[in-house]
Design a protein around this motif. Structure first.
Motif, PDB file in Angstrom:
ATOM      1  N   VAL A  85       0.394   8.927  -5.675  1.00  0.00           N
ATOM      2  CA  VAL A  85      -0.203  10.104  -5.048  1.00  0.00           C
ATOM      3  C   VAL A  85       0.927  11.039  -4.629  1.00  0.00           C
ATOM      4  CG1 VAL A  85      -1.681  10.938  -3.180  1.00  0.00           C
ATOM      5  CG2 VAL A  85      -2.117   8.703  -4.202  1.00  0.00           C
TER       6      VAL A  85
ATOM      7  N   ARG B   9       0.977   4.119  -2.888  1.00  0.00           N
ATOM      8  CA  ARG B   9       0.647   5.507  -2.545  1.00  0.00           C
ATOM      9  C   ARG B   9       1.772   6.443  -2.953  1.00  0.00           C
ATOM     10  NH1 ARG B   9       2.267   8.704   1.022  1.00  0.00           N
ATOM     11  NH2 ARG B   9       3.298   7.110   2.256  1.00  0.00           N
TER      12      ARG B   9
ATOM     13  N   ARG C  17       0.840  -1.212   0.000  1.00  0.00           N
ATOM     14  CA  ARG C  17       0.000   0.000   0.000  1.00  0.00           C
ATOM     15  C   ARG C  17       0.865   1.248   0.000  1.00  0.00           C
ATOM     16  NH1 ARG C  17      -3.312  -2.974   3.626  1.00  0.00           N
ATOM     17  NH2 ARG C  17      -2.182  -2.063   5.376  1.00  0.00           N
ATOM     18  N   ASP C  18       1.909   1.240   0.810  1.00  0.00           N
ATOM     19  CA  ASP C  18       2.786   2.412   0.899  1.00  0.00           C
ATOM     20  C   ASP C  18       3.505   2.664  -0.429  1.00  0.00           C
ATOM     21  OD1 ASP C  18       3.941   4.541   2.598  1.00  0.00           O
ATOM     22  OD2 ASP C  18       5.819   3.467   2.205  1.00  0.00           O
TER      23      ASP C  18
END
Length: 78
Positions: A41, A37, A33-34
């Motif tokens: 993002v 991201r 997830r990191d």
């Protein structure tokens, strides 16, 4: 929150993900997830820095108010 399934990932990539996760003290899923991201993002500071560079590149030495005034004066003289 939605789920994402990634298929056909090589063992080498999975192993690297698990090693990286262990180094950061989190699960492979949290590491995944990191990574997503960070890749997708932009950070607030990073965005501001890119905007600053773009403003510098697009900055003009022409004072637009002078051009607008000349245009208005020309229109009123007609």
């Amino acid at each position: 929150m939605t789920q994402l399934t990634v298929r056909n990932v090589s063992e080498q990539v999975v192993r690297a993900l698990k090693q990286r996760a262990a180094a950061h003290g989190r699960s492979a899923e949290a590491e995944h997830r990191d990574l997503l991201r960070k890749a997708l993002v932009p950070e607030q500071g990073e965005f501001a820095a890119r905007a600053r560079v773009l403003r510098q590149r697009l900055r003009s030495s022409v004072d637009s108010s002078v051009l607008i005034r000349a245009d208005r004066d020309r229109d009123t003289a007609s």
